[in-house]
Scaffold this motif. Structure first.
Motif, PDB file in Angstrom:
ATOM      1  N   SER B  98      43.020  40.010  33.171  1.00 56.47           N
ATOM      2  CA  SER B  98      43.802  41.171  33.627  1.00 56.47           C
ATOM      3  C   SER B  98      43.512  42.395  32.764  1.00 56.47           C
ATOM      4  CB  SER B  98      45.299  40.879  33.560  1.00 56.47           C
ATOM      5  OG  SER B  98      45.606  39.756  34.308  1.00 56.47           O
ATOM      6  N   PHE B  99      43.455  42.152  31.455  1.00 58.53           N
ATOM      7  CA  PHE B  99      43.144  43.218  30.511  1.00 58.53           C
ATOM      8  C   PHE B  99      41.817  43.880  30.916  1.00 58.53           C
ATOM      9  CE2 PHE B  99      43.764  43.926  25.628  1.00 58.53           C
ATOM     10  CZ  PHE B  99      43.740  45.301  25.836  1.00 58.53           C
ATOM     11  N   ALA B 100      40.802  43.035  31.153  1.00 58.49           N
ATOM     12  CA  ALA B 100      39.468  43.550  31.456  1.00 58.49           C
ATOM     13  C   ALA B 100      39.452  44.330  32.769  1.00 58.49           C
ATOM     14  CB  ALA B 100      38.473  42.400  31.511  1.00 58.49           C
ATOM     15  N   LEU B 114      32.317  48.582  26.824  1.00 58.73           N
ATOM     16  CA  LEU B 114      31.643  47.599  25.974  1.00 58.73           C
ATOM     17  C   LEU B 114      32.505  47.245  24.771  1.00 58.73           C
ATOM     18  CD1 LEU B 114      28.992  46.032  25.533  1.00 58.73           C
ATOM     19  CD2 LEU B 114      28.214  47.945  24.150  1.00 58.73           C
ATOM     20  N   PHE B 115      33.145  48.266  24.188  1.00 57.44           N
ATOM     21  CA  PHE B 115      34.030  48.031  23.041  1.00 57.44           C
ATOM     22  C   PHE B 115      35.134  47.038  23.411  1.00 57.44           C
ATOM     23  CE2 PHE B 115      38.117  49.056  21.080  1.00 57.44           C
ATOM     24  CZ  PHE B 115      37.809  48.924  19.735  1.00 57.44           C
ATOM     25  N   PHE B 116      35.798  47.293  24.544  1.00 55.88           N
ATOM     26  CA  PHE B 116      36.899  46.398  24.913  1.00 55.88           C
ATOM     27  C   PHE B 116      36.391  45.006  25.289  1.00 55.88           C
ATOM     28  CE2 PHE B 116      39.308  50.372  25.293  1.00 55.88           C
ATOM     29  CZ  PHE B 116      40.458  49.988  24.623  1.00 55.88           C
ATOM     30  N   ALA B 117      35.232  44.938  25.966  1.00 51.51           N
ATOM     31  CA  ALA B 117      34.676  43.627  26.330  1.00 51.51           C
ATOM     32  C   ALA B 117      34.446  42.802  25.068  1.00 51.51           C
ATOM     33  CB  ALA B 117      33.371  43.800  27.094  1.00 51.51           C
ATOM     34  N   LYS B 118      33.836  43.440  24.046  1.00 49.88           N
ATOM     35  CA  LYS B 118      33.558  42.709  22.807  1.00 49.88           C
ATOM     36  C   LYS B 118      34.852  42.314  22.100  1.00 49.88           C
ATOM     37  CE  LYS B 118      29.005  44.443  21.530  1.00 49.88           C
ATOM     38  NZ  LYS B 118      28.298  45.404  20.664  1.00 49.88           N
ATOM     39  N   MET B 119      35.814  43.240  22.065  1.00 51.71           N
ATOM     40  CA  MET B 119      37.050  42.952  21.341  1.00 51.71           C
ATOM     41  C   MET B 119      37.832  41.820  22.000  1.00 51.71           C
ATOM     42  SD  MET B 119      37.239  44.231  18.596  1.00 51.71           S
ATOM     43  CE  MET B 119      37.785  45.376  17.391  1.00 51.71           C
ATOM     44  N   VAL B 284      35.056  38.389  31.099  1.00 52.41           N
ATOM     45  CA  VAL B 284      35.261  39.754  30.641  1.00 52.41           C
ATOM     46  C   VAL B 284      33.965  40.552  30.744  1.00 52.41           C
ATOM     47  CG1 VAL B 284      35.731  41.107  28.578  1.00 52.41           C
ATOM     48  CG2 VAL B 284      37.203  39.219  29.153  1.00 52.41           C
ATOM     49  N   GLU B 285      32.850  39.926  30.350  1.00 50.17           N
ATOM     50  CA  GLU B 285      31.570  40.641  30.415  1.00 50.17           C
ATOM     51  C   GLU B 285      31.167  40.908  31.860  1.00 50.17           C
ATOM     52  OE1 GLU B 285      28.862  38.426  28.013  1.00 50.17           O
ATOM     53  OE2 GLU B 285      29.580  39.376  26.151  1.00 50.17           O
ATOM     54  N   ALA B 286      31.467  39.966  32.762  1.00 48.66           N
ATOM     55  CA  ALA B 286      31.116  40.158  34.169  1.00 48.66           C
ATOM     56  C   ALA B 286      31.815  41.390  34.742  1.00 48.66           C
ATOM     57  CB  ALA B 286      31.487  38.918  34.973  1.00 48.66           C
TER      58      ALA B 286
END
Lengths: 312, 290
Positions: B98-100, B114-119, B284-286
């Motif tokens: 949901s966050f992503a 990208l920052f949020f995906a990694k975090m 998340v990366e998808a």
């Protein structure tokens, strides 16, 4: 490296052999109390055995069916007793972990909202979040220890010390400060709204813990079970002395030990906020709440307290 | 199926796994001890002493009732931790997804995504190893040297990750990239992530109360001391096998309880924490990295 959160600090040392814990007698004071009662019951059985065989000859032979019936009712009572007591213990554990989660979230948000140079407000929030936990802990024991509460500037706690319910007063002070921050536009409307939920959670946790602390199992059930175990121990010898003679002392003492031990254990864990070996690690949780709130807000609230302020 | 458990292909194959199970290894010594005790007792009673201590079956029924209760209690509380742990892991997955998708809808900047995906995936991996022995840094994606330094210096890595995320969300809000309702939503997901770590720590650090463990084991111990007297007069040396089997069932349940009440390790009975982390990273990366 900074000193890391030590997840192992709260755990008991696991016994190396499965059964070594059986002999771990001195770490369990509750069970030691039970031993004494079990010895008394053993003596009682010895006396009954002697009287019946050599003096009185009452010849009271209850059929074994009686023990099945009594035993199964007793089993259910013990299940009820154990589960309600354990439920309080586990709910207490959940409550203090909510308090810790809430402290992490609250301090992390305040860190994001407050300016890096606003040391005064940062210290206030870190300190009040930690004080709230310490105040709640001792309120659930024998009354607040004011020496445990931290004062980052003189007079900060003077209002709090006058009050009747310290954790609530701390929440009130936090609320006043948040409203001030909102009025001076340091935090915005949604941020202000969200901060309310943290204050509400603090109050909820305190009320939950107070409920657990002040509501043991209804007195009637507690007495009923004790009476039942006692009656059971009184009747039991008559069922066994004919078959087992003096061996019945050992057998009945062991059975009594198991049953009465369960009752005492339940009594002990149903108020889990004390500081003996079966109680919750509440001191540890309070210390970690202080640690979280100070590291998240990047301030130190104790003169000798070393923390790692991050350079940006 | 990513989550199909370890199901044996045929029901009887589990019998051949018998010798490899952890439960057996934990209690094997004491089980042999129980067998040895029965053997010695049998010899003494039938050939030397003739004490003739023959407990009536009622005794085993009464003792069995209390023992059953203790074992049910042990099993239920341990399983409850295991299952609550499983629920927390799936909550973490749902929260990360949901966050992503919200970040993806709210923001246009690919660097920020990208920052949020990694975090988000770092948070899951940090939590996993935090619940084991300590962080594995090669599993953590680097954002920039500053952030990595901050994480390495931190007292509690998952918490510090969320702390950095909170700072970022607030910064974006101040710049006008996020609106009022949007930060309420994102803050909620950050809070849930921290709360899940706290709840997992609670499971990890709170075994069954110590006195109950002691009480149960003492009880099994005394039960095993008395049990052979019920059999040796009729079964002679066969009672060794019988006592060992009964002991295995009783002590085995306790050993399993102890094993599953901390479900975040890497044993055969532990939760699929590694798979959950991989799922979170992939989902998340998808969404965020296209």
């Amino acid at each position: 490296m900074a000193d890391h959160f030590d997840i192992h600090a709260m755990e008991d040392k696991k016994p190396s052999m499965w059964f070594s814990v059986v002999f771990d007698y001195f770490r369990t004071p509750t069970l030691r109390k039970t031993t004494f009662s079990a010895l008394l019951v053993g003596v009682y059985v010895l006396i009954i055995n002697y009287l019946e065989k050599f003096v009185v000859h009452v010849d009271f032979h209850p059929p074994s069916t009686i023990f099945y019936i009594l035993g199964s009712v007793l089993g259910w009572l013990l299940v009820f007793r154990t589960y309600t007591a354990y439920d309080r213990w586990w709910k207490g554990r959940i409550a203090i972990s909510y308090l810790s989660n809430n402290a992490k979230n609250f301090s992390s948000k305040m860190n994001a909202y407050l300016d890096k140079s606003d040391i005064e407000n940062r210290k206030f929030f870190a300190n009040m979040i930690a004080n709230h936990a310490y105040a709640m802990k001792e309120m659930l024991r024998h009354g607040i220890k004011y020496s445990e509460l931290i004062e980052t500037k003189p007079g900060e706690l003077s209002e709090i010390k006058k009050t009747y319910h310290v954790p609530n007063e701390i929440a009130a002070q936090l609320m006043i400060r948040l409203t001030l921050l909102y009025k001076t536009k340091i935090i915005s409307y949604p941020q202000y709204l969200e901060a309310h939920t943290y204050i509400d959670t603090m109050n909820l946790v305190v009320a939950d813990c107070e409920r657990i602390h002040s509501s043991p199992i209804p007195f009637a059930y507690r007495i009923h079970l004790k009476k039942y175990v006692l009656l059971f121990a009184i009747i039991m010898p008559y069922g066994f002395i004919d078959y087992l003679d003096y061996w019945s002392t050992l057998v009945i003492a062991v059975i009594f030990y198991a049953m009465y031990g369960l009752d005492l254990l339940a009594e002990e864990i149903e108020d889990p906020f004390g500081d003996d070996e079966n109680d919750l690690p509440i001191d540890y949780v309070c210390a970690s709440i202080e640690k979280y709130s100070t590291t998240n807000l990047q301030v130190s609230i104790r003169p000798s307290h070393k923390i790692h302020a991050h350079e940006h | 199926m990513a989550f199909s458990g370890k199901r044996p292909p045929l029901w009887y194959s589990i019998i051949f796994d018998f010798l490899g199970t952890k439960t057996l290894r934990i209690i094997s010594f004491s089980m042999l001890g129980a067998g040895l005790y029965t053997g010695v007792l049998d010899y003494l009673e039938n050939y030397v002493l003739h004490v003739d201590f023959k407990p009536p079956t009622t005794i085993f029924t009464i003792m069995g009732t209390v023992l059953g209760l203790l074992l049910v209690f042990r099993t239920n509380t341990a399983y409850d931790r295991w299952w609550s742990g499983r629920i927390l892991l799936s909550d973490l997955t749902a929260n990360a997804r949901s966050f992503a998708i919200k970040i993806n809808a709210y923001l246009d900047n690919n660097d920020l995504k990208l920052f949020f995906a990694k975090m988000i995936s770092n948070h899951a991996y940090a939590m996993k190893e935090h619940l084991r022995e300590g962080i594995k840094w090669d599993e953590i994606d680097e954002i920039d040297p500053d952030t990595t330094h901050r994480l390495k210096e931190s007292y509690h890595v998952p918490n510090e990750i969320i702390n950095i995320v909170n700072e970022k969300i607030t910064e974006l809000y101040r710049k006008g990239l996020l609106t009022d309702p949007q930060i309420i939503e994102l803050n909620r997901h950050a809070d849930i992530a921290t709360s899940i770590v706290g709840s997992c720590e609670r499971i990890r650090t709170t075994p069954m109360p110590f006195s109950y463990r002691v009480h149960l084991r003492k009880y099994i111990f005394f039960f095993t001391l008395i049990m052979p007297f019920g059999f040796i007069h009729e079964l002679n040396y066969w009672s060794i096998v019988l006592v060992m089997i009964i002991y295995y069932a009783l002590a085995g349940l306790d050993a399993i309880g102890e094993e599953i009440e901390d479900p975040f390790g890497q044993d055969e009975n532990d939760l699929p924490v590694d798979k959950v982390c991989r799922t979170i990273k992939n989902s998340v990366e998808a969404v965020l990295i296209r």
